[in-house]
Design an enzyme around this catalytic site. Sequence first.
Site, mmCIF file in Angstrom:
data_model
loop_
_atom_site.group_PDB
_atom_site.id
_atom_site.type_symbol
_atom_site.label_atom_id
_atom_site.label_comp_id
_atom_site.label_asym_id
_atom_site.label_seq_id
_atom_site.Cartn_x
_atom_site.Cartn_y
_atom_site.Cartn_z
ATOM 1 N N CYS A 113 0.829 -1.210 0.000
ATOM 2 C CA CYS A 113 0.000 0.000 0.000
ATOM 3 C C CYS A 113 0.863 1.260 0.000
ATOM 4 O O CYS A 113 0.499 2.270 -0.600
ATOM 5 C CB CYS A 113 -0.925 0.007 1.215
ATOM 6 N N CYS A 204 -7.224 -7.925 -2.064
ATOM 7 C CA CYS A 204 -7.363 -7.569 -0.651
ATOM 8 C C CYS A 204 -8.799 -7.220 -0.264
ATOM 9 O O CYS A 204 -9.040 -6.670 0.811
ATOM 10 C CB CYS A 204 -6.449 -6.392 -0.315
ATOM 11 N N CYS A 229 -4.650 1.611 5.034
ATOM 12 C CA CYS A 229 -3.587 1.449 4.047
ATOM 13 C C CYS A 229 -2.503 2.521 4.180
ATOM 14 O O CYS A 229 -1.492 2.456 3.503
ATOM 15 C CB CYS A 229 -4.170 1.483 2.636
#
EC number: 1.8.4.10
Length: 240
Positions: A113, A204, A229
């Site tokens: 991320c 995800c 994230c």
Amino acid sequence: MTDIDTLRQSLEDQSPRAILKEAFRRYDNIALSFSGAEDVALIEMAHKLTDNLQVFTLDTGRLHPETYEFIETVRTHYGIHIEILFPDAAEVQDLVNRKGLFSFYEDGHSECCGIRKVSPLRRKLATVDAWITGQRKDQSPGTRHDVPVVQEDPTFSGPDRTLVKFNPLANWSSKEVWDYIRMSEAPYNTLHERGFISIGCQPCTRPVLPGQHEREGRWWWEEATKKECGLHAGNLIARS
């Protein structure tokens, strides 16, 4: 310089539209971050309030096909320009070559991320004075409970620069967002019709079951308090 505390107090009980109106009144160089249902509700409100609407979205390279279709639908529906931000290709290539395509299942999502989302966002936010997000207080257990309607961004401000962050939907529930989307006939990601509530990258994100919290469909292999994230992780830091 804006007194953020005073501004927050004046806007705390205001409607999302009123908060947006004040944001555009105070800042010419302000951008709206777009990815999901909350953000399209904000676009629906914002495009009627300003002729200078800056909208951007992050293309991580791992989004669902339906999400790409959604971005294009929003662009054409409102007749707006959406700036698409991409991660640095060399950084992505290095990560994948070192760790493979699914390293986040083994060592957490933070590194991936950071490369695919946080870095391109940081580059974008360095060019604006303020930004608008669709964060809500009830979105994520442990990380967004204290989201204010406006704040000095705790993640992307620096010692020589204050970045202001507006969260006009902070006090809204998911039901209020969806009631507004239905009422205004705003477009939405078709994945919502298949049980997806909080939608991120394809590897995800998964649908949630009835009764599950919306964020349980994100990074489901990790602890609930880690389900950020990095874009809004400062809200967790601010509470500690």
